[in-house]
Write a protein that holds these residues in place. Structure first.
Motif, short mmCIF file in Angstrom:
data_model
loop_
_atom_site.label_atom_id
_atom_site.label_comp_id
_atom_site.label_asym_id
_atom_site.label_seq_id
_atom_site.Cartn_x
_atom_site.Cartn_y
_atom_site.Cartn_z
N MET A 136 -2.84 -4.27 -0.04
CA MET A 136 -3.72 -3.21 -0.46
C MET A 136 -3.70 -3.07 -1.97
SD MET A 136 -3.81 0.11 1.91
CE MET A 136 -4.53 -0.17 3.49
N GLY A 137 -4.62 -2.29 -2.47
CA GLY A 137 -4.69 -2.06 -3.90
C GLY A 137 -4.09 -0.72 -4.27
N LYS A 138 -4.34 -0.30 -5.47
CA LYS A 138 -3.73 0.92 -5.99
C LYS A 138 -4.22 2.18 -5.27
CE LYS A 138 -2.54 -0.89 -10.46
NZ LYS A 138 -2.50 -0.70 -11.88
N ILE A 139 -5.50 2.25 -4.94
CA ILE A 139 -6.02 3.43 -4.24
C ILE A 139 -5.47 3.47 -2.81
CG2 ILE A 139 -8.10 4.65 -3.48
CD1 ILE A 139 -7.98 4.59 -6.47
N GLY A 140 -5.52 2.35 -2.12
CA GLY A 140 -5.01 2.28 -0.76
C GLY A 140 -3.52 2.59 -0.68
N ASP A 141 -2.75 2.05 -1.62
CA ASP A 141 -1.31 2.33 -1.65
C ASP A 141 -1.04 3.80 -1.94
OD1 ASP A 141 -0.80 -0.33 -1.14
OD2 ASP A 141 -0.35 -0.84 -3.24
N SER A 142 -1.85 4.38 -2.81
CA SER A 142 -1.69 5.80 -3.12
C SER A 142 -1.99 6.67 -1.91
CB SER A 142 -2.57 6.18 -4.30
OG SER A 142 -2.36 7.52 -4.64
N LEU A 143 -2.99 6.29 -1.12
CA LEU A 143 -3.28 7.03 0.12
C LEU A 143 -2.10 6.93 1.09
CD1 LEU A 143 -7.03 6.19 0.71
CD2 LEU A 143 -6.05 8.46 0.41
N GLU A 144 -1.49 5.75 1.18
CA GLU A 144 -0.31 5.57 2.03
C GLU A 144 0.83 6.48 1.58
OE1 GLU A 144 0.36 3.42 4.67
OE2 GLU A 144 -1.74 2.79 4.76
N ARG A 145 1.08 6.53 0.27
CA ARG A 145 2.15 7.39 -0.24
C ARG A 145 1.85 8.86 0.00
NH1 ARG A 145 1.81 3.66 -4.44
NH2 ARG A 145 0.65 5.12 -5.72
N ALA A 146 0.59 9.25 -0.12
CA ALA A 146 0.21 10.64 0.13
C ALA A 146 0.45 11.01 1.58
CB ALA A 146 -1.26 10.88 -0.24
N GLU A 147 0.17 10.09 2.49
CA GLU A 147 0.43 10.35 3.91
C GLU A 147 1.92 10.42 4.18
OE1 GLU A 147 -1.61 7.17 5.84
OE2 GLU A 147 -3.50 8.29 5.93
N ALA A 148 2.69 9.53 3.55
CA ALA A 148 4.14 9.52 3.76
C ALA A 148 4.79 10.83 3.30
CB ALA A 148 4.77 8.34 3.03
N ALA A 149 4.21 11.46 2.31
CA ALA A 149 4.74 12.73 1.82
C ALA A 149 4.54 13.86 2.83
CB ALA A 149 4.08 13.10 0.49
N LEU A 150 3.65 13.66 3.79
CA LEU A 150 3.36 14.69 4.79
C LEU A 150 4.24 14.60 6.03
CD1 LEU A 150 -0.52 14.39 4.60
CD2 LEU A 150 0.89 16.16 3.56
N PHE A 151 4.99 13.51 6.17
CA PHE A 151 5.79 13.32 7.38
C PHE A 151 6.79 14.45 7.56
CE2 PHE A 151 5.26 8.46 6.97
CZ PHE A 151 4.02 8.53 7.55
N THR A 152 6.95 14.87 8.80
CA THR A 152 7.88 15.96 9.10
C THR A 152 9.25 15.45 9.50
OG1 THR A 152 7.09 16.03 11.39
CG2 THR A 152 6.03 17.51 9.79
N ARG A 153 9.35 14.18 9.84
CA ARG A 153 10.63 13.57 10.19
C ARG A 153 10.79 12.26 9.41
NH1 ARG A 153 10.57 11.94 15.82
NH2 ARG A 153 8.34 11.87 15.57
N PRO A 154 12.02 11.87 9.09
CA PRO A 154 12.20 10.61 8.37
C PRO A 154 11.96 9.40 9.27
CG PRO A 154 14.33 11.59 8.89
CD PRO A 154 13.28 12.59 9.30
#
Length: 185
Positions: free
Chosen positions: A1-19
């Motif tokens: 993926m590129g920079k925008i796609g990777d950033s969306l992945e990181r934004a989703e990972a920040a929302l996780f409620t469990r590790p």
């Protein structure tokens, strides 16, 4: 993926409620479970043999090679907490919008007499829900990095540079040479 796609992945990972599961066998169990118990589907997803997946499940293998460990972690992250992701995306696409923080070169096409020389800018801007919805829909349909970048550029053009239609009507913004981009929703 590129920079925008990777950033969306990181934004989703920040929302996780469990590790995420930490060990390779735990990650493999989760991946097989997410594939409805199919070790063949999990093996195809990782690019390994079905027997390798079974060995991780039985505990014969515990420490994967670096390349397999990276693929396993990436696949688990991609499948982790789908309802949390879906709920956050729906909220961002309906009411919340998305926040873009970036440092990139912005070039302009504008009326005669104005400068079109691109320059590096650091921008933090909230984009309305309509742009978030377009971004999520494009990503879900398999849009390229350039298409995702175009959606973000249009949002920044309308909200930041044109100030919601109050100035610079004929301005067209080019979003290039991205140093970094972070998205939050």
């Amino acid at each position: 993926m590129g920079k925008i796609g990777d950033s969306l992945e990181r934004a989703e990972a920040a929302l996780f409620t469990r590790p995420l599961p930490k060990t390779a066998p735990a990650q493999m169990r989760f991946l097989v479970k997410s594939e409805k118990g199919s070790t063949r589907a999990a093996a195809d997803r990782l690019g390994v043999s079905q027997r390798t997946v079974e060995r991780y499940l039985t505990g014969q293998f515990k420490h994967p090679r670096k390349d397999l460990a990276a693929r396993l972690t990436a696949e688990v992250r991609r499948a982790w907490q789908p309802r949390v992701r879906e709920r956050a995306q729906k909220q961002a696409a309906a009411t919340g919008g998305i926040v873009v923080e970036t440092r990139a070169r912005f070039g302009f096409t504008a009326a005669p007499g104005s400068t079109d020389d691109g320059r590096i800018r650091r921008i933090t801007q909230h984009l309305p829900a309509a742009y978030a919805a377009r971004l999520f829909d494009a990503r879900q349909t398999g849009a390229s990095e350039q298409q995702l970048r175009t959606i973000v550029a249009e949002g920044l053009q309308e909200i930041y540079f044109k100030d919601g239609g109050r100035r610079a009507d004929d301005l067209l913004v080019e979003f290039k040479d991205i140093d970094y981009v972070e998205l939050e929703y």
